[in-house]
Design an enzyme around this catalytic site. Structure first.
Site, PDB file in Angstrom:
ATOM      1  N   LYS A 113       0.388  -1.408   0.249  1.00  0.00           N
ATOM      2  CA  LYS A 113      -0.131   0.587  -0.204  1.00  0.00           C
ATOM      3  C   LYS A 113       1.427   1.521   0.128  1.00  0.00           C
ATOM      4  CE  LYS A 113      -4.276  -1.351   1.179  1.00  0.00           C
ATOM      5  NZ  LYS A 113      -5.306  -1.593   2.628  1.00  0.00           N
TER       6      LYS A 113
ATOM      7  N   LYS B 100      -7.954 -11.037  -8.029  1.00  0.00           N
ATOM      8  CA  LYS B 100      -9.114 -10.858  -7.069  1.00  0.00           C
ATOM      9  C   LYS B 100     -10.070  -9.632  -7.904  1.00  0.00           C
ATOM     10  CE  LYS B 100      -9.159 -11.022  -2.402  1.00  0.00           C
ATOM     11  NZ  LYS B 100      -8.533 -10.678  -1.469  1.00  0.00           N
TER      12      LYS B 100
ATOM     13  N   LYS C  57     -13.484  -4.431  -6.101  1.00  0.00           N
ATOM     14  CA  LYS C  57     -14.047  -2.828  -5.499  1.00  0.00           C
ATOM     15  C   LYS C  57     -13.019  -1.733  -6.031  1.00  0.00           C
ATOM     16  CE  LYS C  57     -13.254  -0.676  -1.222  1.00  0.00           C
ATOM     17  NZ  LYS C  57     -12.399   0.532  -1.334  1.00  0.00           N
TER      18      LYS C  57
END
Ligand code: TRP
Length: 339
Positions: A115, A201, A204
């Site tokens: 991240k 994957k 969203k």
């Protein structure tokens, strides 16, 4: 058996959240009940502060995720269902554990590295210490089983390391404070991939709506997304080995299997030889059948803010009560004088 798990209150939960996490909560809640154990499921709203976020959206997403969980079968009379922000013991415990967690341990977390990317200096401190809050979440309730996806295993190992070090440093050998939590990756947990790319994957954050099925998609949208899902031109094989190197086909078969409770092998024994022109509508139907009742219940709950807030308030009060003994013991072990 103490089941504890958190889920991020992200917008628009999708099929990946449902089959990967939520259905397992429902199973574990019933198992815990049958064994006289307990199940705690919470919205990780404090964790949301680790990334840039919109406050109004966070409030809305938190309520919507509660509505989703309940619509999917998490039963607030069986499960302690709450949001972290209403249980200050999570934040307090994190601070107590910050004294035990080591910089080096956090520096090795792959989620932090992924991240933060090249811009570590520009990240929030919360993103770095995110795993310590996660450790606090589970240690506070003496969790034995923590249902998580593969990607959270490392955070759970860190929680064990923190618990172990705390027990070593501050407790008598014969009276450790913290239970070492086990990551629990249910064998049936399905890893649902994007409908546009069978190697990534379902997420969203994928810019394409066509890549995922939202739990609130109407039947026409579900059908359309399934029919447009990426595939290859070959018919389905009759055995699982035939899915190797066919990630998209494998994903669709996996979704069908997870929804019907069959093994992929069984699905292939029934549908092998079929082309996607036949298999996709069959999959679409199973999806619509699963999602229609969830959707109806979700819509009903979503409109009833009072009911949602009452569920959360009740869950939070039970969680506060259950967490207090361990929190008190942690303060005491550290030599902190409390009134
Ligand atoms: N980090 C988890 C995720 O992103 C969510 C989470 C927060 C969690 N606290 C937890 C999961 C405690 C299990 C236990 O999925």
């Amino acid at each position: 058996m103490r089941v504890v798990s958190g889920i991020q209150p992200t917008g628009k939960p999708h099929l990946g959240n449902y089959l990967g996490a939520i259905v397992n909560y429902v199973k574990l809640q019933d198992e815990a009940e049958a064994q006289g154990g307990e199940c705690f499921i919470f919205l990780a709203d404090l964790h949301a502060l680790s990334m840039t976020h919109d406050p109004a959206e966070l409030t809305r997403n938190t309520r919507e995720m509660v509505a989703t969980l309940v619509a999917c079968g998490v039963d607030p009379s069986k499960t302690v269902l709450f949001n972290q922000a209403q249980v200050p013991a999570h934040a307090e415990m994190q601070w107590l554990l910050n004294g035990t967690a080591r910089m080096g341990w956090l520096n090795r977390m792959t989620q932090w590295k992924d991240k933060a990317g090249k811009n570590r200096e520009g990240q929030s401190v919360a993103l770095f210490t995110y795993p310590v809050l996660q450790a606090a979440d589970v240690l506070l309730y003496q969790a034995t089983h923590v249902p998580v996806g593969e990607d959270q295993k490392q955070h759970l190992e860190l929680a064990r390391d923190i618990a172990q070090k705390f027990n070593n440093d501050f407790c008598d050998e014969d009276a450790p404070l913290f239970t070492l939590p086990e990551p629990f990756i249910p064998p049936s947990a399905a890893r649902i991939m994007s409908l546009r790319d069978g190697t990534s994957k379902m997420s969203k954050s994928d810019p394409s709506e066509m890549s995922r099925i939202s739990l609130t998609d109407d039947p026409d949208t579900v059908m359309k997304k399934v029919k447009k899902a990426k595939t290859d031109p070959e018919p389905l094989p009759s055995e699982e080995a035939g899915l190797e190197d066919r990630p998209e086909a494998r994903n669709l078969v996996g979704i069908y299997a997870a929804l019907t409770g069959k093994t992929p092998a069984k699905v292939l024994s029934e549908h092998g030889g079929q082309g996607f022109g036949a298999f996709k509508p069959a999959l679409g139907e199973v999806l619509v059948e699963t999602l229609t009742p969830i959707n109806a219940r979700f819509m009903e709950l979503k409109g009833d803010q009072e009911a949602l807030d009452a569920i959360l308030a009740r869950g939070a009060s039970r969680a506060r009560e259950r967490g207090i003994p361990t929190l008190d013991a942690a303060y005491k072990a550290l030599g902190l004088v409390r009134g």
